[in-house]
Design an enzyme around this catalytic site. Sequence first.
Site: not given
Ligand SMILES: *Cc1c(COP(=O)(O)O)cnc(C)c1O
Length: 419
Positions: A275-277, A315, A344-345
């Site tokens: 599950e790469p993001g 971030r 304004c922070e």
């Molecule tokens: C956020 C998340 C990801 C992705 O994480 P990255 O650091 O962006 O790769 C994968 N799996 C789950 C369950 C998440 O909550």
Amino acid sequence: MDHFHFRDGVLHSEDVPLSAIAEAVGTPVYVYSRATLVRHAQVFRAGLAGLESPHIAFAVKANPNLAVLKVLAGEGFGADVVSGGELTRALAAGVDPAGVVFSGVGKTHAELVQGIEAGIGQFNLESEEEGYELSLIAERHGRRVPCALRVNPDVDARTHAKISTGMRENKFGVPLDRAAEIYAALADQPGLEMRGVAVHIGSQLTELAPLEMAFEKVGALIVELRQRGLSVTHADLGGGLGVPYRKGDEPPTPAEYGAMVARVTAGWEVRLTFEPGRVIAGNAGVLLTRVVRTKRSGNGPPFVIVDAAMNDLMRPAMYGAWHDFDAVTPSGERTTAHIVGPICETGDTFAMDRETDAMAAGDLAVFRTAGAYGATMASSYNSRGFVPEVLVDGDRFAVVADRIDPAAIMDAERIPEWL
Ligand SMILES: *Cc1c(COP(=O)(O)O)cnc(C)c1O
């Protein structure tokens, strides 16, 4: 590697000068590079070449833009979703429902129903309670739905506390020492097809050791489950691979990650999901902004006030995160400055004492590595609008999310007639 580079002294995304996008769309604006997304998707897949038919589900929360999802669906990626809204988006972008994994600790009844009706590929259960509820709903739909049990391996991912998810005190998954018992109980539920385990220990991981430790615990759990006569055909190893935010950062590469996974999972005999993001989308985007003005501050470095703010890119304010900041047409002159937004922070600060290109009012600049957890985390704080998003493809570009003006947000508000 990404496709944001200088050509004739102007920062380009692929073949498009960022100044042309600023002129056409205004600032601030997120700019994504299609070629970079595709490249990252392919490099990630190539890193897993040692595994048999891995399934890659892009973590939609990192960048849920429909056009971005469509590019990744085109690379054969499924989607890891954490809400009904993300599921709707993934399907709208053309992701195959069978390639969708539904994660998240607080899936509501309505979201579980939505997932079942969409025929998604896998629910990642985050508690025993969720499993019982899902089973009842599935039965009512005359279905048995494929599920994995997310375990909390209690390892320190050694990342920022707010994006660590695999320690005992974090809310995610079930404790490892109860996992076999819970898995067995859920495997008895008529609406569930328990087929595996899932783990995700955190994000922006810059070392492989914590991942390896977590995966080893998952491997031991699989052995234990099978010893109890339970079926395990799948394992979901989550995401979390870090990206370089700063010149000189060298997080593990997808190839190194893939080699570690191949070594640790040898003999598991399961189909693996990833599950790469961030590693896919992070360096595929920048936040393009314009300097509003500069301001002297006593004897210290000047403030460079840009038109982007913490509501657009959260971030730095939320995690103290670093984003490289570069002029779009650098003069060659360098300086030290504080880079801040107009909100304004005091937290609306992108960088203090940053060595950077000298900049004046009207100059364009970018925050790099803003393609993941950028636009998706935006808010309208200070009654600012939502920043538009642009996708570049070679020498063309398109607005893939409109700017939402503050007035449009206000249109959704009502003053009751009794007021
Ligand atoms: C956020 C998340 C990801 C992705 O994480 P990255 O650091 O962006 O790769 C994968 N799996 C789950 C369950 C998440 O909550």
